[in-house]
Motif scaffolding. Sequence first.
Motif, short mmCIF file in Angstrom:
data_model
loop_
_atom_site.label_atom_id
_atom_site.label_comp_id
_atom_site.label_asym_id
_atom_site.label_seq_id
_atom_site.Cartn_x
_atom_site.Cartn_y
_atom_site.Cartn_z
N LEU A 273 0.83 -1.21 0.00
CA LEU A 273 0.00 0.00 0.00
C LEU A 273 0.87 1.26 0.00
O LEU A 273 0.58 2.23 -0.72
CB LEU A 273 -0.92 -0.01 1.22
CG LEU A 273 -2.11 -0.98 1.16
CD1 LEU A 273 -2.78 -1.07 2.52
CD2 LEU A 273 -3.11 -0.53 0.09
N ALA A 274 1.93 1.24 0.81
CA ALA A 274 2.83 2.39 0.85
C ALA A 274 3.55 2.58 -0.48
O ALA A 274 3.78 3.71 -0.92
CB ALA A 274 3.84 2.22 1.98
N LEU A 275 3.91 1.47 -1.14
CA LEU A 275 4.54 1.56 -2.45
C LEU A 275 3.63 2.23 -3.46
O LEU A 275 4.06 3.11 -4.22
CB LEU A 275 4.90 0.15 -2.95
CG LEU A 275 6.32 -0.35 -2.76
CD1 LEU A 275 6.45 -1.77 -3.31
CD2 LEU A 275 7.33 0.57 -3.43
N LEU A 276 2.37 1.82 -3.49
CA LEU A 276 1.42 2.41 -4.43
C LEU A 276 1.30 3.91 -4.20
O LEU A 276 1.37 4.71 -5.15
CB LEU A 276 0.06 1.73 -4.27
CG LEU A 276 -1.08 2.32 -5.10
CD1 LEU A 276 -0.76 2.31 -6.58
CD2 LEU A 276 -2.37 1.55 -4.83
N ALA A 277 1.12 4.30 -2.95
CA ALA A 277 1.01 5.72 -2.63
C ALA A 277 2.30 6.46 -2.99
O ALA A 277 2.27 7.59 -3.49
CB ALA A 277 0.69 5.90 -1.15
#
Length: 403
Positions: A273-277
């Motif tokens: 999720l942090a990668l996507l953001a």
Amino acid sequence: MPLVLYLLALAVFAQGTSEFMLSGLVSDIAADMDVSVSAAGMLTSAFAVGMVVGAPLMAALSLRWSRHRTLLAFLVAFLLAHVVGALTTSYGVLLATRVVGALANAGFLAVALATATGLVAPDAKGRATSVLLGGTTLACVAGVPGGALLGQLWGWRAAFWAVALVTLPAVVAVARSVPSDSPGGAPASARSELAALRAPRLLVTLLLGALVNGATFCAFTYLEPLATHVAGVGDAWMPGLLALFGLGSFAGVTLGGRVADSRPLPLLAAGSLALLAGWAAFALTAQHTAATVAFAFVQGTLSFAVGSTLIARALYAATAAPTLGGAFATAALNIGAAVGPWAGGRAIDAGLGYRSPLWVSAALTALALAAGGGAALLARRSARVRPAGLTPGPGRTPAPPRP
């Protein structure tokens, strides 16, 4: 961890330098070879394609050899490919040397993963994997920026010569330190390992690894033109920016090594999720030098924390296929490494600009989240459908756990 793991990591350092270093040399190679920037970027994809094909093929062909002999043969072939690459004036020959070097790299890494995880306790595969992949991250910290600096001072060929020179002590270290052992197995062993690789849990993990690594390579391959043309980073600062990405990747592998054996699922969910953001935010703010510098470190950390954990989960899921399991994990990651730069190059050629690979990275990460979430929902639904009290017997196979 056994000393031999760190010696194998030295060889992985040389190979990782070769795989990643083109991100700082793309523009120079394009100018010298009189090809487009996207064509120069395809040298990274060619290396990845060689890794995809070579990992299972080389691992299967080497099952009859001792691991000592196999590792040495692959390292020498890797060294020779870089000597030819440094000497050639033909883009086609250079492309071919990238494929040959990748075949050797793939075979070496697959066998090295099996060797590393076989030297530690069954519940320490994540830590062993992190030591081995530490060679790759150190390549990002020192080897890749060093290659970019050599390219600025003496041309991109100097970076190829440097990889060949660094490989020499790795050859000596493997020759003297990796124990000789019996052959990896007969053809029947290869068939049994291939049968073990059909587990749904493993297949989902490999898919996630390909998507996450595709996002990483898509952005990293075109970091140099993005930083210089969009963020306004001067050429003299590129080695430092690449080193910062490498420091982030080292931090990510270290984190993955600490968590992959005990709490992998929270890391994979939160990290993805942090990668996507992060990819989306990077794309929106890439014109700011400070943002580019910050995201080079942050995305390097997240990418390698998630990626190294996925490799460890693949090895846990492939305990019945130690050699080919590592090979297929290597192949899956490099499918992503081939598709990522290709997709980023197509976005650039379509006139979408140098920040467009960041949006492609965000899309690939979103696909990984969707695939992982879908697999988890199917596993939970299967568990609810199974009658209470029914336990898998000799003829039953339990529902695949989440990757």
